[in-house]
Design a protein around this motif. Sequence first.
Motif, PDB file in Angstrom:
ATOM      1  N   VAL A 157      39.366  41.417  40.879  1.00  0.00           N
ATOM      2  CA  VAL A 157      39.402  42.754  41.459  1.00  0.00           C
ATOM      3  C   VAL A 157      39.091  43.740  40.337  1.00  0.00           C
ATOM      4  O   VAL A 157      39.869  43.882  39.391  1.00  0.00           O
ATOM      5  CB  VAL A 157      40.768  43.070  42.096  1.00  0.00           C
ATOM      6  CG1 VAL A 157      40.772  44.479  42.681  1.00  0.00           C
ATOM      7  CG2 VAL A 157      41.115  42.035  43.169  1.00  0.00           C
ATOM      8  N   PHE A 158      37.919  44.361  40.437  1.00  0.00           N
ATOM      9  CA  PHE A 158      37.474  45.346  39.453  1.00  0.00           C
ATOM     10  C   PHE A 158      37.723  46.743  39.998  1.00  0.00           C
ATOM     11  O   PHE A 158      37.568  46.989  41.192  1.00  0.00           O
ATOM     12  CB  PHE A 158      35.970  45.225  39.203  1.00  0.00           C
ATOM     13  CG  PHE A 158      35.526  43.950  38.556  1.00  0.00           C
ATOM     14  CD1 PHE A 158      35.482  43.830  37.178  1.00  0.00           C
ATOM     15  CD2 PHE A 158      35.116  42.874  39.331  1.00  0.00           C
ATOM     16  CE1 PHE A 158      35.041  42.666  36.575  1.00  0.00           C
ATOM     17  CE2 PHE A 158      34.678  41.703  38.744  1.00  0.00           C
ATOM     18  CZ  PHE A 158      34.640  41.599  37.359  1.00  0.00           C
ATOM     19  N   LYS A 159      38.060  47.664  39.100  1.00  0.00           N
ATOM     20  CA  LYS A 159      38.099  49.085  39.427  1.00  0.00           C
ATOM     21  C   LYS A 159      37.229  49.793  38.387  1.00  0.00           C
ATOM     22  O   LYS A 159      37.236  49.415  37.207  1.00  0.00           O
ATOM     23  CB  LYS A 159      39.518  49.637  39.390  1.00  0.00           C
ATOM     24  CG  LYS A 159      39.596  51.093  39.832  1.00  0.00           C
ATOM     25  CD  LYS A 159      41.016  51.592  39.919  1.00  0.00           C
ATOM     26  CE  LYS A 159      41.016  53.033  40.432  1.00  0.00           C
ATOM     27  NZ  LYS A 159      42.375  53.574  40.444  1.00  0.00           N
ATOM     28  N   PHE A 160      36.480  50.795  38.839  1.00  0.00           N
ATOM     29  CA  PHE A 160      35.524  51.474  37.970  1.00  0.00           C
ATOM     30  C   PHE A 160      35.873  52.949  37.800  1.00  0.00           C
ATOM     31  O   PHE A 160      36.384  53.588  38.709  1.00  0.00           O
ATOM     32  CB  PHE A 160      34.109  51.362  38.556  1.00  0.00           C
ATOM     33  CG  PHE A 160      33.603  49.954  38.583  1.00  0.00           C
ATOM     34  CD1 PHE A 160      32.856  49.452  37.538  1.00  0.00           C
ATOM     35  CD2 PHE A 160      33.893  49.113  39.655  1.00  0.00           C
ATOM     36  CE1 PHE A 160      32.394  48.138  37.553  1.00  0.00           C
ATOM     37  CE2 PHE A 160      33.426  47.807  39.687  1.00  0.00           C
ATOM     38  CZ  PHE A 160      32.684  47.320  38.634  1.00  0.00           C
ATOM     39  N   ARG A 161      35.596  53.447  36.590  1.00  0.00           N
ATOM     40  CA  ARG A 161      35.707  54.877  36.297  1.00  0.00           C
ATOM     41  C   ARG A 161      34.633  55.207  35.257  1.00  0.00           C
ATOM     42  O   ARG A 161      34.485  54.467  34.274  1.00  0.00           O
ATOM     43  CB  ARG A 161      37.082  55.230  35.736  1.00  0.00           C
ATOM     44  CG  ARG A 161      37.220  56.720  35.444  1.00  0.00           C
ATOM     45  CD  ARG A 161      38.471  57.106  34.690  1.00  0.00           C
ATOM     46  NE  ARG A 161      39.668  56.650  35.354  1.00  0.00           N
ATOM     47  CZ  ARG A 161      40.830  56.468  34.707  1.00  0.00           C
ATOM     48  NH1 ARG A 161      40.918  56.672  33.410  1.00  0.00           N
ATOM     49  NH2 ARG A 161      41.884  56.054  35.369  1.00  0.00           N
ATOM     50  N   ASP A 162      33.929  56.275  35.461  1.00  0.00           N
ATOM     51  CA  ASP A 162      32.895  56.718  34.505  1.00  0.00           C
ATOM     52  C   ASP A 162      31.859  55.628  34.241  1.00  0.00           C
ATOM     53  O   ASP A 162      31.422  55.429  33.105  1.00  0.00           O
ATOM     54  CB  ASP A 162      33.531  57.161  33.180  1.00  0.00           C
ATOM     55  CG  ASP A 162      34.546  58.281  33.352  1.00  0.00           C
ATOM     56  OD1 ASP A 162      34.341  59.134  34.245  1.00  0.00           O
ATOM     57  OD2 ASP A 162      35.544  58.300  32.606  1.00  0.00           O
TER      58      ASP A 162
END
Length: 141
Positions: free
Chosen positions: A106-111
Amino acid sequence: MKDQEKIAIANQYFKLADQGSPEILDLFHQDVELYFPKFGFGFGKDAFLEMVKGFEGSLESILHDYDHLNFMPSGDFLIVEGTSKGKLDGKTWEGGKTPGGRFCNVFKFRDNLIISVHVYLDPDYTGEDEDRFRWGKSRNW
């Protein structure tokens, strides 16, 4: 981020991980949160290096099956389900044929970077803990 951008970064993550490339760190936000079974939680790029260090001297090879990864994007998240194969301490595993090798990240992305990756799998890749399997070794993996 668009879904295809997240998928491209996740694909790069798996390829760089398989190569053991330090360039994988470039995909991470500086405040990345990591979870890996039996390692627990870690924070920052150094935590990723610490987790990888746990495989030193025992992981001989790993290869994720890029062509059969299942991508499920949702907002800032991307869930990736798939299999891997490899060799650990002279023993091989192959997801779908042995107990080890199936995973879900489970990946979460920011910028445009990975701010979080939680890895869900059985860390007993080669089935050495077979005596505690509740269903025996005759199951279809």
